[in-house]
Enzyme design. Structure first.
Site, short mmCIF file in Angstrom:
data_model
loop_
_atom_site.label_atom_id
_atom_site.label_comp_id
_atom_site.label_asym_id
_atom_site.label_seq_id
_atom_site.Cartn_x
_atom_site.Cartn_y
_atom_site.Cartn_z
N TYR A 110 3.57 2.06 -5.85
CA TYR A 110 3.65 2.08 -4.38
C TYR A 110 4.55 3.22 -3.91
O TYR A 110 5.55 3.53 -4.54
CB TYR A 110 4.24 0.76 -3.86
CG TYR A 110 3.36 -0.45 -4.09
CD1 TYR A 110 1.97 -0.37 -4.01
CD2 TYR A 110 3.93 -1.69 -4.35
CE1 TYR A 110 1.18 -1.50 -4.20
CE2 TYR A 110 3.14 -2.82 -4.53
CZ TYR A 110 1.77 -2.72 -4.46
OH TYR A 110 1.00 -3.83 -4.64
N HIS A 121 3.07 -8.14 5.57
CA HIS A 121 3.22 -7.53 4.25
C HIS A 121 4.02 -8.41 3.28
O HIS A 121 4.25 -8.00 2.14
CB HIS A 121 3.93 -6.17 4.37
CG HIS A 121 3.00 -5.05 4.76
ND1 HIS A 121 3.21 -4.24 5.84
CD2 HIS A 121 1.84 -4.60 4.18
CE1 HIS A 121 2.24 -3.35 5.93
NE2 HIS A 121 1.39 -3.54 4.94
N ARG A 148 -3.50 7.11 4.82
CA ARG A 148 -3.06 6.83 3.46
C ARG A 148 -4.18 6.10 2.74
O ARG A 148 -5.11 5.60 3.36
CB ARG A 148 -1.78 6.02 3.43
CG ARG A 148 -1.93 4.59 3.95
CD ARG A 148 -0.61 3.85 3.90
NE ARG A 148 -0.19 3.55 2.54
CZ ARG A 148 -0.49 2.43 1.88
NH1 ARG A 148 -1.21 1.49 2.44
NH2 ARG A 148 -0.06 2.24 0.65
N ASN A 192 -5.21 2.96 -0.04
CA ASN A 192 -4.82 1.81 -0.83
C ASN A 192 -6.02 1.48 -1.70
O ASN A 192 -7.12 1.97 -1.45
CB ASN A 192 -4.46 0.64 0.09
CG ASN A 192 -3.82 -0.48 -0.71
OD1 ASN A 192 -3.09 -0.23 -1.66
ND2 ASN A 192 -4.13 -1.72 -0.34
N GLU A 227 -9.49 1.87 -0.06
CA GLU A 227 -9.37 1.77 1.40
C GLU A 227 -8.76 3.05 1.94
O GLU A 227 -7.66 3.43 1.57
CB GLU A 227 -8.45 0.60 1.77
CG GLU A 227 -9.05 -0.75 1.43
CD GLU A 227 -8.07 -1.90 1.65
OE1 GLU A 227 -8.53 -3.06 1.55
OE2 GLU A 227 -6.88 -1.66 1.91
#
Ligand code: HEM
Ligand code: FES
Lengths: 346, 319, 199
Positions: free
Chosen positions: A37, A193, A223, A225, A265
């Site tokens: 991450y 989250h 971004r 994922n 994603e």
């Protein structure tokens, strides 16, 4: 650009697949051979033709089938689309954003004519030709958010900004990686989250939130994922877990290349002008491992990432049961050669 | 990263009071400007000879009108010069560049009622809010405090436009705004928005807190007009260059003019975008922002160049 | 206090008097003592502006007497949580800014009272909570959406669809419930035997 839309399904007989062109434009998310991450946020700017960045709201060969799948999900469970009362203005913002982006990016398929508040919207692939009054929900068959997101690929969360936080107060969520809009609706950034391991302790969410709160109008960011899914199923929701959970036991050495999909994603964030809310489109792309390994660099890298993924991430992403089978399958495509930097095929 | 700026032409200038002028800005190339939300501001860029100024002004037109933006500018003769430039040099036809709207004073759409409190030129963002509430059918009340009717820019128009929702309080007529009694009578779900002099905003917040209003229902705009300061110089560690910051220029403006731009958003010490690392400081950082925590200020490792300054022998930035 | 957990899991405090023009205090039988404790720190005029609403077991005289002794401006004694919550909604419908809410009792009581208050336009910052009594949870089944009250076991059988649910720490303030997700979806029939854990 004219797209030929595939006839395919994301349930029952699962006959989804990517064309050769679809494989080349797949957004492979790993720019190195391992994954952890990070606050991986960059400006969402246009890229080369033939990539998913050709247009900032991407439409591809799966468009029509995905919209049909969304309609089926909503017919069974209307709570996948919800908007708290104060979010209607943001819904109009989103409607304008998507109509403008679609019409500009794909003029052969979509057309928007504005004359004052009277707008005419033509969506040829779905056979829609509607005239309505911008700002007057009674002139549309659904609320503005639901109306337009029934016509746009990917999930959409709309975040209200207040009290130094973002609040998930509206959304259309039918292609999610195992989280529930109905449950998370009304939560703030840290709360929705909450189930994610490690990232809180790493400070990822503190920094990401600070950045998001400052997001400027006209400067969208993005971004990636990712996770992996057995069968090309878009709707992997907690609600329907009893339906798709057993599939995780169906992976064998013979079917892994066809059954197991990398699920990427592309998430972008846009400040919405009238409401000051943020919209977060979560666009889901699927690729079978047997399609992915046709790009040698991706095959090598996918093998290394999956093999070395930390156990808490493996569990969180739901890969535990069949990961060894997939790693074995991918190992056959990894000769140990070095991979080039970046995400694009060599 | 900043979005590209927008070229606008000044289409109208009107003197509203001896100290306040209203400007209408229209897109240079025709068409529409980006939509915005009540409470939003824009940064206006002014080319004053060799000097480039940027000032933030609240948008006070209707958020539904994207054919042009309206700003109200009060002249500050001892400010950094931006408002004086707008008053003296900007006329119909002047070309300016503006940034996309940003909102650091947003409306809370969940409110059952919006209570707006303005003092003096603080009225401007509240006008756009009132327009938005009127359009969307949301209950609101606007209280406008000023010394006298002559000092209350736009009051007549507001009364005409929003009628009984507007209340004026002129201290010279012995009708001072009584915050405490006003705040004591508000229905559950009311949100307060205050804009004006610090004293008014502090008083309104203190009254509200004493009555038990929770923080989530209190909103204020900060007009951080950076005080005119003394000139100083900064060293840029990466290039080894020296940049002089003039008396009527912010550190951010000086860096931009020297071709060493820093990302910025609010240009008013609130958003955190321009945070810059301090590598060496022989002197005193004059922090003027609302962003860094007391601990961060104490540590001396960061500065917000949009509003903060420096006094002393030398300051080295990580740029 | 429940052990530290993920960030969606509610954190409760200790009731203490806040500045305000009106104080509404709601407690179940377990929470009533928290109001009595708050009273020790309250200024004399606090209860002149206080409205106490009590629910279920507070009907017992042992709980009632100390609350009556506080002499609040209004004391509403109800006999069911549902009645207390609808009373709360009525009171809030006519309330003004400056109203503070204090809730004490089990997580189910706190969560549902907050839900009523948030719906009425009360901000989070105007609500104080204190957990007293059992740790039984209110759970929503992710699949059939049934709410199950007073859950003490892990896993728990859904009273709506019968699936065995794993009770997560993931909590929704809007729904006033923890999330329950089928524990044996991947291998039906493999659910572990329920154990008493939320007591
Ligand atoms: C503001 C818009 C955003 C929304 C609506 C959103 C939503 C979500 C949701 C619903 C989940 C699933 C949580 C669960 O397990 O229940 C998730 C996971 C996650 N989010 Fe976000 N997110 C947002 C922004 C971000 C940003 C800016 C970052 C930047 C670092 C981020 C990083 C992550 C990570 C690392 C995960 C775990 C994913 C995985 O391992 O599969 N999110 N997000
Ligand atoms: S630009 Fe916002 S704090 Fe400096």
């Amino acid at each position: 650009m004219t797209i030929t839309f595939r006839r395919e399904t994301f349930r029952d007989d699962y006959n989804f697949s990517n064309s050769a062109v679809g494989i080349r434009r797949f957004p492979f998310p790993f720019d190195r051979d391992h994954y952890m991450y990070a606050v991986n946020i960059e400006p969402h700017v246009k890229g080369h033709p033939g990539t998913i960045y050709e247009s900032l709201i991407d439409v591809d060969e799966h468009y029509v089938a995905e919209m049909q799948d969304r309609a089926l999900v909503l017919a069974e469970d209307p709570l996948r689309s919800q908007s708290l009362p104060h979010m209607e203005l943001a819904g109009w913002d989103l409607l304008e954003l998507l109509m403008e982006q679609l019409a500009a990016g794909y003029p052969a398929h979509f057309e928007l004519r504005r004359s004052g508040k009277r707008w005419r919207w033509v969506n040829r692939p779905l056979g829609i030709d509607d005239t309505f009054v911008f700002g007057a929900a009674s002139t549309l068959p659904y609320g503005p958010m639901e109306y337009i997101t029934r016509q746009a690929q990917g999930d959409f969360c709309i975040l209200d900004q207040r009290d130094g936080n973002l609040w998930m107060d509206a959304g259309m969520v039918t292609t999610q990686a195992d989280w529930s809009l109905d449950f998370d609706l009304g939560m703030n950034f840290m709360e929705w989250h909450a189930p994610v391991p490690r990232a809180h302790e790493m400070g990822v969410f503190d920094r990401a939130l600070k950045f998001m709160l400052n997001l400027g109008q006209g400067q969208p960011m993005r971004r990636f994922n990712w996770t992996m899914t057995v069968n090309p199923r878009l709707d992997t929701s907690p609600e329907t877990y009893p339906k798709w959970g057993p599939d995780r036991r169906s992976v064998t050495a013979d079917n892994v290349g066809d059954k197991v999909h990398l699920r990427v994603e592309l998430q972008s964030f846009w400040r919405l002008p009238r409401s000051n809310a943020i919209v977060f489109p979560i666009r889901c792309y699927l690729i079978k491992l047997e399609e992915l390994v046709t790009v040698p660099k991706w095959a090598r890298r996918m093998h290394r990432v999956l093999r070395d993924l930390p156990p808490d991430l493996v569990d969180y992403k739901g890969l535990t049961r069949w990961r060894p089978i997939a790693v074995d399958y991918l190992a056959a495509f990894d000769d140990g050669a070095a991979t080039s930097p970046g995400i694009w095929p060599d | 990263m900043s979005a590209p700026s927008i070229a606008v032409r000044v289409s109208e200038v009107a003197a509203v009071t001896p100290l306040v002028k209203r400007f209408r800005l229209e897109p240079e190339s025709g068409g529409r400007l980006p939509a915005f939300s009540g409470g939003a501001h824009i940064a206006v860029e002014m080319q004053d000879g060799a000097h480039r100024r940027r000032n933030a002004f609240s948008l006070m037109g209707s958020p539904s009108d994207t054919t042009g933006y309206v700003i109200g500018v009060r002249r500050h003769d001892n400010g950094r010069g931006g408002s004086r430039y707008m008053h003296e040099r900007v006329t119909p036809g002047t070309m300016l560049r503006i940034a996309h709207p940003a909102n650091l004073f947003p409306i809370d759409g969940r409110a059952r009622k919006h209570l707006l409190l303005a003092g003096g030129i603080g009225i401007t963002p509240l006008v756009a809010m009132a327009e938005q509430f009127a359009r969307d059918g949301q209950p609101f009340e606007l209280h406008y405090a000023a010394r006298s009717p002559e000092h209350a820019a736009f009051a007549d128009e507001l009364l005409e436009r929003f009628g009984p929702a507007v209340h004026t309080h002129f201290s010279a007529q012995g009708r001072r705004l009584a915050c405490a009694s006003l705040l004591a009578e508000q229905p559950l779900g009311t949100h307060l928005y205050v804009c004006g002099p610090e004293t008014l905003m502090d008083e309104a917040f203190a009254s509200a807190r004493a009555l038990g209003w929770p923080e989530q229902s209190l909103h204020r705009e900060r007009f951080a007009a950076p005080a005119r300061g003394l000139p100083f110089a900064v060293r840029l560690a990466r290039s080894g260059r020296r940049v002089d910051v003039g008396a009527d220029q912010s550190m951010l403006e000086a860096l931009e003019a020297a071709g060493a731009p820093v990302a910025s958003l609010c240009r008013g010490g609130a958003c955190g975008q321009c945070e810059t690392r301090v590598l060496a400081c022989d002197g005193t950082l004059l922090h003027a922002d609302h962003y860094l925590s007391a601990a961060e200020r104490g540590a001396g490792g960061k500065v917000m160049p949009c509003v903060s300054r420096f006094a002393g022998r030398s300051l080295t930035l990580d740029l | 206090m429940p052990e530290t957990s993920i960030k969606s899991r509610p954190v409760y405090g200790t009731l203490a008097p806040q500045p305000g023009t009106r104080h509404i205090l709601l407690a179940d039988g377990d929470g009533a003592a928290a109001i009595v404790d708050l009273a020790r720190a309250a200024p004399p005029e606090f209860f002149e502006r206080a409205h106490i609403i009590t629910a279920p077991a507070a009907g017992a005289m042992a709980v009632r007497a100390p609350l009556r002794a506080l002499a609040p401006a209004v004391l509403d004694e109800t006999d069911r949580l549902a009645a207390a919550l609808s009373r709360l909604a009525e009171v809030l419908a006519g309330a003004g800014m400056g109203t503070r809410l204090y809730v004490a009792g089990t997580e189910g009581t706190i969560g549902q009272a907050m839900q009523v208050a948030l719906d009425a336009g009360v901000e989070l910052g105007a609500i104080a909570t204190e957990h007293r009594g059992s740790r039984a949870r209110r759970v929503q089944c992710a699949h059939c959406k049934t709410f199950i009250d007073e859950v003490t076991t892990q896993p728990v059988a859904c009273s709506g669809c019968g699936l065995m649910l794993f009770v997560r720490d993931h909590y929704s303030r809007r729904l006033a419930a923890f999330q329950g997700v089928c524990v044996d979806a991947e291998e039906p029939g493999s659910a572990p035997t329920p154990e008493e854990v939320f007591t």
